[in-house]
Design a protein around this motif. Sequence first.
Motif, PDB file in Angstrom:
ATOM      1  N   GLU A   1      47.024  34.084  42.175  1.00  0.00           N
ATOM      2  CA  GLU A   1      46.996  34.305  43.609  1.00  0.00           C
ATOM      3  C   GLU A   1      48.345  35.514  43.923  1.00  0.00           C
ATOM      4  OE1 GLU A   1      44.238  36.262  44.112  1.00  0.00           O
ATOM      5  OE2 GLU A   1      43.788  35.212  42.648  1.00  0.00           O
TER       6      GLU A   1
ATOM      7  N   LYS B   1      49.268  39.378  44.386  1.00  0.00           N
ATOM      8  CA  LYS B   1      49.987  39.408  45.609  1.00  0.00           C
ATOM      9  C   LYS B   1      51.317  40.367  45.586  1.00  0.00           C
ATOM     10  CE  LYS B   1      51.681  38.469  50.254  1.00  0.00           C
ATOM     11  NZ  LYS B   1      52.252  36.886  50.704  1.00  0.00           N
TER      12      LYS B   1
ATOM     13  N   ASP C   1      50.378  44.248  43.402  1.00  0.00           N
ATOM     14  CA  ASP C   1      49.246  44.849  43.846  1.00  0.00           C
ATOM     15  C   ASP C   1      50.516  45.697  44.947  1.00  0.00           C
ATOM     16  OD1 ASP C   1      47.744  44.126  43.091  1.00  0.00           O
ATOM     17  OD2 ASP C   1      46.199  43.053  44.561  1.00  0.00           O
TER      18      ASP C   1
ATOM     19  N   LYS D   1      45.431  49.988  44.025  1.00  0.00           N
ATOM     20  CA  LYS D   1      45.404  48.699  44.123  1.00  0.00           C
ATOM     21  C   LYS D   1      45.221  48.646  42.319  1.00  0.00           C
ATOM     22  CE  LYS D   1      40.757  48.062  45.480  1.00  0.00           C
ATOM     23  NZ  LYS D   1      39.785  47.313  45.868  1.00  0.00           N
TER      24      LYS D   1
END
Length: 173
Positions: free
Chosen positions: A32, A36, A39, A96
Amino acid sequence: MEMSGLMSVLLVTSAALLFIANGQSNYDMLREVDKKHVDMAIRYANKNSEFQKNKKEHLNFFQLLGQPEINGREFNINLLLKATECTKASSDSEHKHHPECHFKSRRPYINCVVCSKDFHDSTDPYIDCVLQKDVKKQDDIRHNKCSPLQHGGYSILALRDKEDLQTGCLGCF
């Protein structure tokens, strides 16, 4: 003979499709914290796409280059993006990774780096994206912005002798 030629073409086509789809599955396997930062790079590259031939193509995550470095309060991630068949979104929130978008062939890779010397201030990291062939031109800038900070320690300039201490002046210890 004709059948083996058809099988060869089928095998090469299958391998190419597998290679093209590879970036889509790689994104799903990221941690994750890495997603982040990936993105952030996707948003940055799609908003600042002066290096793209067709500025209407959405840039998507293709792969990481090396392992992301997260040390204490610092992070550094280097990745490749590539143009897709999808049209670029009009709003920032839509910039994204889109797994449904297939990569276009014969498009150059976009090399991005996302780094910060303060992990807690990762809302405003240094982000740089350039064509893969132009990475060498950015090496010095990227190194200066992304190289780890020197965290204290002793140096010959930091040492003081007790006899050098002065009193009664501003800035003296």
